[in-house]
Design a protein around this motif. Structure first.
Motif, PDB file in Angstrom:
ATOM      1  N   ILE A 205     -25.463-126.262 -87.461  1.00 42.26           N
ATOM      2  CA  ILE A 205     -26.675-127.005 -87.825  1.00 42.26           C
ATOM      3  C   ILE A 205     -26.516-127.593 -89.227  1.00 42.26           C
ATOM      4  CG2 ILE A 205     -29.146-126.746 -88.339  1.00 42.26           C
ATOM      5  CD1 ILE A 205     -28.746-126.547 -85.411  1.00 42.26           C
ATOM      6  N   GLU A 206     -26.051-126.771 -90.133  1.00 41.04           N
ATOM      7  CA  GLU A 206     -25.863-127.199 -91.526  1.00 41.04           C
ATOM      8  C   GLU A 206     -24.904-128.394 -91.597  1.00 41.04           C
ATOM      9  OE1 GLU A 206     -27.080-126.484 -94.474  1.00 41.04           O
ATOM     10  OE2 GLU A 206     -25.624-127.854 -95.394  1.00 41.04           O
TER      11      GLU A 206
ATOM     12  N   ARG B 149     -35.547-130.273 -94.548  1.00 42.93           N
ATOM     13  CA  ARG B 149     -34.545-131.350 -94.504  1.00 42.93           C
ATOM     14  C   ARG B 149     -34.682-132.192 -93.237  1.00 42.93           C
ATOM     15  NH1 ARG B 149     -29.119-128.139 -95.682  1.00 42.93           N
ATOM     16  NH2 ARG B 149     -28.125-130.175 -95.419  1.00 42.93           N
TER      17      ARG B 149
ATOM     18  N   ARG C  66     -24.156-130.549 -89.219  1.00 46.13           N
ATOM     19  CA  ARG C  66     -24.752-131.744 -88.618  1.00 46.13           C
ATOM     20  C   ARG C  66     -25.827-132.348 -89.520  1.00 46.13           C
ATOM     21  NH1 ARG C  66     -26.297-129.663 -82.752  1.00 46.13           N
ATOM     22  NH2 ARG C  66     -27.120-131.771 -82.479  1.00 46.13           N
ATOM     23  N   LEU C  67     -26.613-131.472 -90.139  1.00 47.62           N
ATOM     24  CA  LEU C  67     -27.652-131.973 -91.063  1.00 47.62           C
ATOM     25  C   LEU C  67     -27.026-132.721 -92.237  1.00 47.62           C
ATOM     26  CD1 LEU C  67     -30.483-129.362 -91.776  1.00 47.62           C
ATOM     27  CD2 LEU C  67     -30.742-131.784 -91.202  1.00 47.62           C
ATOM     28  N   ALA C  68     -25.989-132.134 -92.794  1.00 48.30           N
ATOM     29  CA  ALA C  68     -25.342-132.768 -93.955  1.00 48.30           C
ATOM     30  C   ALA C  68     -24.727-134.103 -93.567  1.00 48.30           C
ATOM     31  CB  ALA C  68     -24.281-131.833 -94.540  1.00 48.30           C
TER      32      ALA C  68
ATOM     33  N   LEU D  94     -35.509-136.186 -93.089  1.00 54.41           N
ATOM     34  CA  LEU D  94     -34.655-137.123 -92.360  1.00 54.41           C
ATOM     35  C   LEU D  94     -35.454-137.908 -91.323  1.00 54.41           C
ATOM     36  CD1 LEU D  94     -31.324-135.194 -91.694  1.00 54.41           C
ATOM     37  CD2 LEU D  94     -31.570-137.395 -92.858  1.00 54.41           C
TER      38      LEU D  94
ATOM     39  N   LEU E  75     -32.480-132.469 -83.971  1.00 50.17           N
ATOM     40  CA  LEU E  75     -31.200-132.926 -84.526  1.00 50.17           C
ATOM     41  C   LEU E  75     -30.528-133.937 -83.593  1.00 50.17           C
ATOM     42  CD1 LEU E  75     -29.060-130.038 -86.053  1.00 50.17           C
ATOM     43  CD2 LEU E  75     -29.554-132.276 -87.067  1.00 50.17           C
TER      44      LEU E  75
ATOM     45  N   LEU F 180     -36.359-146.629 -91.457  1.00 46.14           N
ATOM     46  CA  LEU F 180     -35.236-147.519 -91.161  1.00 46.14           C
ATOM     47  C   LEU F 180     -35.426-148.196 -89.808  1.00 46.14           C
ATOM     48  CD1 LEU F 180     -32.367-145.177 -92.419  1.00 46.14           C
ATOM     49  CD2 LEU F 180     -32.919-147.420 -93.399  1.00 46.14           C
TER      50      LEU F 180
ATOM     51  N   LYS G 258     -25.160-140.141 -93.735  1.00 51.35           N
ATOM     52  CA  LYS G 258     -25.276-141.410 -92.998  1.00 51.35           C
ATOM     53  C   LYS G 258     -26.584-142.131 -93.304  1.00 51.35           C
ATOM     54  CE  LYS G 258     -22.332-140.109 -89.074  1.00 51.35           C
ATOM     55  NZ  LYS G 258     -22.277-139.839 -87.616  1.00 51.35           N
ATOM     56  N   VAL G 259     -27.667-141.361 -93.353  1.00 55.50           N
ATOM     57  CA  VAL G 259     -28.968-141.969 -93.637  1.00 55.50           C
ATOM     58  C   VAL G 259     -28.994-142.520 -95.064  1.00 55.50           C
ATOM     59  CG1 VAL G 259     -31.430-141.435 -93.952  1.00 55.50           C
ATOM     60  CG2 VAL G 259     -30.225-140.685 -91.880  1.00 55.50           C
TER      61      VAL G 259
ATOM     62  N   MET H 137     -25.593-121.059 -87.344  1.00 55.22           N
ATOM     63  CA  MET H 137     -26.260-121.810 -88.409  1.00 55.22           C
ATOM     64  C   MET H 137     -25.348-122.819 -89.072  1.00 55.22           C
ATOM     65  SD  MET H 137     -29.235-122.015 -89.317  1.00 55.22           S
ATOM     66  CE  MET H 137     -30.399-122.393 -90.603  1.00 55.22           C
TER      67      MET H 137
ATOM     68  N   GLU I 257     -26.640-147.327 -87.165  1.00 55.40           N
ATOM     69  CA  GLU I 257     -25.293-147.639 -87.663  1.00 55.40           C
ATOM     70  C   GLU I 257     -24.657-148.780 -86.880  1.00 55.40           C
ATOM     71  OE1 GLU I 257     -23.596-143.617 -87.518  1.00 55.40           O
ATOM     72  OE2 GLU I 257     -23.249-143.849 -89.687  1.00 55.40           O
TER      73      GLU I 257
ATOM     74  N   GLU J 189     -29.591-137.770 -84.392  1.00 55.36           N
ATOM     75  CA  GLU J 189     -28.205-138.261 -84.292  1.00 55.36           C
ATOM     76  C   GLU J 189     -28.131-139.525 -83.450  1.00 55.36           C
ATOM     77  OE1 GLU J 189     -25.802-134.055 -85.003  1.00 55.36           O
ATOM     78  OE2 GLU J 189     -26.532-134.575 -83.000  1.00 55.36           O
TER      79      GLU J 189
ATOM     80  N   LEU K 123     -25.752-136.076 -91.163  1.00 56.05           N
ATOM     81  CA  LEU K 123     -26.864-137.013 -90.980  1.00 56.05           C
ATOM     82  C   LEU K 123     -27.402-137.490 -92.325  1.00 56.05           C
ATOM     83  CD1 LEU K 123     -28.995-135.564 -88.053  1.00 56.05           C
ATOM     84  CD2 LEU K 123     -28.000-137.851 -88.197  1.00 56.05           C
ATOM     85  N   GLU K 124     -27.543-136.566 -93.254  1.00 53.11           N
ATOM     86  CA  GLU K 124     -28.071-136.948 -94.574  1.00 53.11           C
ATOM     87  C   GLU K 124     -27.183-137.991 -95.243  1.00 53.11           C
ATOM     88  OE1 GLU K 124     -30.569-132.884 -95.679  1.00 53.11           O
ATOM     89  OE2 GLU K 124     -28.418-132.984 -96.093  1.00 53.11           O
TER      90      GLU K 124
END
Lengths: 179, 179, 179
Positions: free
Chosen positions: B4-5, C7, B7-9, C11, A8, C18, B14-15, B1, A19, A12, B11-12
């Motif tokens: 993590i969730e 996920r 941060r993952l969201a 990513l 992660l 990218l 942004k990507v 958890m 970005e 990031e 990132l998703e």
């Protein structure tokens, strides 16, 4: 869990770099539309308050910059040593005549070097001017953009633009920006 | 958890934005090669079925678009009001003469504003035409591209192109696309 | 946990794509500054050791490449069949006269197709040359760049550049690079 954490954190950092790259593309691609539409405040707002735009009238690109309080110099080879002076340039008669006669200030795809909160962009600029039914290339420039990250996003701190007329200065400016 | 969730969201999201930016660069950089090689279907396929390309012959860029059924207008300042009409433009004698004589339709690095499933791109276009041993700049245009996300990816819904001949319309078009 | 893993992996794959896109933009935007400043080694270093730059003097873009040991051909339509030969081109009198007289080799925003460890870029090149107070467009080219991923990053394996003079060859080169 540590593996997830490591992955992660790596993502990031990578996404942050991507970005930044896109934000600098956005900043540079805003210059032409703003300056060609004559929006003085928005054009100047791409720079920091103490930002400099030297389009040929300033010191050599390798020197340490102008003396404080140096006045704005209008014309084909001029320079403006603050955000307020850049806005004055856009409002000035020299620039107004150019855009009212039909002009496109086009910034090409830049080469970027990003290092934390500062960055350098190297690009070509072209100034196309309407002439009869067609256009003339009035100027092709070598450009060095020095950027800084601010609380409001990336801004230009120093832009140097030199006409590619064969002088070593313009060629050296291009070379410095690419590893 | 939950960290993590979160941060993952983030990132998703942004990507996803970065992917949109790149997808629009890809769409816009496909236009020149397709139109200069004369591929009528593939050029038109960059637009939606009801997509519009107005290169000077349409209504003012700030109006609400043409009346339904408006026919295609060929020439230096024309307009095409559907995907099929855009393909007709590419196949038409006016465009064919341009590309068979040697031409480059070049779209510069755009400034993009993406808002969910729609986006606006602002860019310069240049049409270079072969003339003797060299090239002439036949046209420099201010372009506004209105995009829409479709099940098959981003497509152009409305492209307006105005020659930068000093008219306020072209300058206003550039200004509208940049915040 | 498997959802997080899925996920994260998705990513990572997207970010990798990218990063490739941006790395190729960086590689292509380095060409102009390096060749216009006359840095022979750094220009050639954008290519692989066996890399080819064919700017009009080589075989047709659809053929399988030159015979081994083909010598470098200088001039407006030339070709260089190795990294060392590309450096020779930059050092050669023909190129030196161009850049010392004032020149900008500008690569436009490319359309990219990335497929694992190889990629194809399609772009326009323009060579602007200083002439009196302004500039002349000496050449507008259709370019196909074939890239390969190496341990040191992306490099050019084969670049073909054809003047857009109306010949079918240049138009076909543009068409091949866009899906």
């Amino acid at each position: 869990m540590s593996d997830i954490e490591t992955r992660l954190a790596a993502l990031e950092a990578k996404v942050h770099e991507l970005e930044d790259q896109v934000a600098l593309y956005q900043l540079m691609s805003a210059y032409g539309p703003l300056v060609d539409s004559g929006d003085a405040e928005a054009t100047a707002g791409l720079w920091t308050e103490d930002g400099v735009y030297d389009w040929g009238g300033g010191p050599a690109p390798t020197s340490n910059g102008p003396a404080p309080g140096t006045p704005m110099k209008e014309g084909a080879a001029g320079a403006a040593y603050s955000q307020a002076a850049i806005a004055d340039m856009v409002r000035g008669p020299y620039h107004q005549e150019i855009i009212q006669g039909g002009a496109g200030h086009v910034i090409g795809l830049p080469h970027l070097r990003i290092d934390g909160d500062t960055a350098v962009g190297t690009s070509y600029s072209r100034l196309y001017r309407s002439e009869g039914e067609n256009f003339r290339i009035w100027r092709v420039g070598a450009n060095r953009w020095e950027f800084v990250r601010t609380p409001d996003g990336w801004r230009v701190k120093y832009r140097t633009n030199r006409v590619l007329n064969g002088d070593a200065e313009a060629r050296e400016l291009l070379r410095r920006g690419v590893e």
